[in-house]
Enzyme design. Structure first.
Site, PDB file in Angstrom:
ATOM      1  CB  SER A   1      64.517  23.317  -8.970  1.00  0.00           C
ATOM      2  OG  SER A   1      64.686  24.402  -8.078  1.00  0.00           O
TER       3      SER A   1
ATOM      4  CE1 TYR B   1      65.052  20.068  -4.403  1.00  0.00           C
ATOM      5  CE2 TYR B   1      65.873  22.148  -5.288  1.00  0.00           C
ATOM      6  CZ  TYR B   1      64.843  21.226  -5.138  1.00  0.00           C
ATOM      7  OH  TYR B   1      63.625  21.465  -5.738  1.00  0.00           O
TER       8      TYR B   1
HETATM    9  P1  NAD Z   1      56.247  17.119  -2.153  1.00  0.00           P
HETATM   10  O1  NAD Z   1      57.054  16.833  -0.931  1.00  0.00           O
HETATM   11  O2  NAD Z   1      54.887  17.684  -2.005  1.00  0.00           O
HETATM   12  O3  NAD Z   1      56.139  15.802  -3.059  1.00  0.00           O
HETATM   13  C1  NAD Z   1      57.248  14.944  -3.249  1.00  0.00           C
HETATM   14  C2  NAD Z   1      56.752  13.624  -3.789  1.00  0.00           C
HETATM   15  O4  NAD Z   1      57.888  12.760  -3.943  1.00  0.00           O
HETATM   16  C3  NAD Z   1      55.777  12.903  -2.835  1.00  0.00           C
HETATM   17  O5  NAD Z   1      54.784  12.236  -3.580  1.00  0.00           O
HETATM   18  C4  NAD Z   1      56.686  11.888  -2.140  1.00  0.00           C
HETATM   19  O6  NAD Z   1      55.993  10.739  -1.637  1.00  0.00           O
HETATM   20  C5  NAD Z   1      57.599  11.523  -3.284  1.00  0.00           C
HETATM   21  N1  NAD Z   1      58.817  10.855  -2.844  1.00  0.00           N
HETATM   22  C6  NAD Z   1      59.724  11.293  -1.937  1.00  0.00           C
HETATM   23  N2  NAD Z   1      60.668  10.326  -1.756  1.00  0.00           N
HETATM   24  C7  NAD Z   1      60.333   9.297  -2.574  1.00  0.00           C
HETATM   25  C8  NAD Z   1      60.922   8.022  -2.845  1.00  0.00           C
HETATM   26  N3  NAD Z   1      62.045   7.603  -2.236  1.00  0.00           N
HETATM   27  N4  NAD Z   1      60.293   7.208  -3.725  1.00  0.00           N
HETATM   28  C9  NAD Z   1      59.139   7.604  -4.332  1.00  0.00           C
HETATM   29  N5  NAD Z   1      58.554   8.785  -4.123  1.00  0.00           N
HETATM   30  C10 NAD Z   1      59.163   9.628  -3.249  1.00  0.00           C
HETATM   31  O7  NAD Z   1      57.193  18.052  -3.045  1.00  0.00           O
HETATM   32  P2  NAD Z   1      56.878  19.030  -4.276  1.00  0.00           P
HETATM   33  O8  NAD Z   1      57.138  20.395  -3.807  1.00  0.00           O
HETATM   34  O9  NAD Z   1      55.608  18.684  -4.919  1.00  0.00           O
HETATM   35  O10 NAD Z   1      58.110  18.653  -5.225  1.00  0.00           O
HETATM   36  C11 NAD Z   1      57.986  17.866  -6.401  1.00  0.00           C
HETATM   37  C12 NAD Z   1      59.182  18.134  -7.296  1.00  0.00           C
HETATM   38  O11 NAD Z   1      59.188  19.512  -7.669  1.00  0.00           O
HETATM   39  C13 NAD Z   1      60.535  17.866  -6.636  1.00  0.00           C
HETATM   40  O12 NAD Z   1      61.408  17.265  -7.563  1.00  0.00           O
HETATM   41  C14 NAD Z   1      61.018  19.251  -6.262  1.00  0.00           C
HETATM   42  O13 NAD Z   1      62.410  19.315  -6.199  1.00  0.00           O
HETATM   43  C15 NAD Z   1      60.471  20.038  -7.426  1.00  0.00           C
HETATM   44  N6  NAD Z   1      60.363  21.473  -7.148  1.00  0.00           N
HETATM   45  C16 NAD Z   1      59.586  21.915  -6.142  1.00  0.00           C
HETATM   46  C17 NAD Z   1      59.503  23.283  -5.901  1.00  0.00           C
HETATM   47  C18 NAD Z   1      58.660  23.851  -4.797  1.00  0.00           C
HETATM   48  O14 NAD Z   1      58.793  25.052  -4.531  1.00  0.00           O
HETATM   49  N7  NAD Z   1      57.784  23.089  -4.165  1.00  0.00           N
HETATM   50  C19 NAD Z   1      60.239  24.171  -6.689  1.00  0.00           C
HETATM   51  C20 NAD Z   1      61.031  23.677  -7.709  1.00  0.00           C
HETATM   52  C21 NAD Z   1      61.082  22.318  -7.934  1.00  0.00           C
END
Ligand code: NAD
Length: 264
Positions: free
Chosen positions: A146, A159
């Protein structure tokens, strides 16, 4: 993609791929002919629908429900993937959660969960795939970090700590496996409109006492100089590049896909 860059026939594990970025990455890799192990929580019928939709792209896709807070389940997922496909070429550490709160109110269990899911799960998954990648003589680890792996924002102490930790691990492991034809890199996205961000908009509005619209315009996109959310397709393209032969000498570093956020 040129022939030397083809990913067809490779196998990838993507943690947290039942939603958002992880599910998008799964579709992107499936379109390149990569067999998959998807993982994450959610409604079993929806997960099965997604798994079938991925197989409709001409690949084999297995689902493993490992809870990323449980090291033994992570190890079992890696073993199951290896038993099924005989190889694990790509690991994408993507599972993650968020919680937004002032440090003095930050619940202990949220801190523990964020460190476990966003940081420690990557350690366990990487630890178990690296010996297999070493034997194969090829591997790609892509950590979905991120902008918060590089800079901080208030109210996200857990985070930001986990994501900075992931950046450190990316560099350390990259050096360890540099001579094994394995690269380890991070992608540092800015804001992507996924369920994780939807929840954050609500929580940030509460923490800062402002409206959800103000959070989008004045907090999230304020940092993003393009004034646009990053798209999942842009992250898919970046991940495919890092998995390609063109990126064989890119290791221990990150690619920011953040609309200029961390340039300021
Ligand atoms: P999301 O909530 O859509 O997806 C998260 C995924 O992680 C889901 O499939 C969920 O079931 C899974 N998950 C959560 N807890 C879990 C556990 N205990 N065991 C197994 N799976 C688990 O989120 P996203 O936005 O797609 O984020 C995905 C990654 O990208 C994360 O690491 C997040 O920090 C990173 N990220 C997201 C953004 C953003 O703006 N959305 C920006 C930078 C980084």
């Amino acid at each position: 993609m040129t022939t030397k860059n083809t990913l067809k026939g490779k196998t990838a594990i993507i943690t947290g791929s039942t939603s958002g970025i992880g599910l998008g990455l799964a579709h992107g890799l499936a379109e390149s002919g990569v067999n998959l192990v998807i993982n994450g929580f959610g409604d079993p019928d929806k997960i099965e629908q997604d798994r079938k939709a991925l197989e409709d792209k001409g690949i084999t896709c297995l689902y493993h429900g490992a809870d990323m807070t449980k090291p033994a389940e992570i190890q079992d997922m890696v073993s199951a993937a290896h038993n099924a496909f005989g190889q694990i070429d790509i690991l994408i550490n993507n599972a993650g959660i968020q919680h937004v709160s002032k440090i003095e109110d930050f619940p202990d269990d949220k801190w523990e969960a964020i460190i476990a899911i966003n940081l420690s799960s990557s350690f366990y998954a990487t630890k178990h795939v690296i010996p297999l990648m070493k034997k194969q003589g090829w591997g790609r680890v892509v950590n979905i970090v991120s902008a918060h792996g590089l800079v901080a924002s208030p109210f996200k102490s857990a985070y930001v700590s986990a994501k900075h930790g992931m950046m450190g691990m990316t560099k350390a492991v990259a050096l360890e496996v540099a001579e094994d034809n394995i690269t380890v890199n991070a992608i540092c996205p800015g804001y992507v409109h996924t369920p994780l961000v939807d929840n954050q908009i609500k929580d940030t509005a509460k923490a800062r006492g402002i409206s959800e619209e103000q959070v989008i315009n004045d907090v999230l996109l304020k940092a993003q100089w393009t004034k646009e959310f990053v798209s999942i397709d842009q992250l898919v393209g970046t991940a495919k590049f890092l998995c390609s032969e063109d990126a064989a000498n890119i290791t221990g570093t990150h690619i920011s896909v953040d609309g200029g956020w961390t340039a300021a």
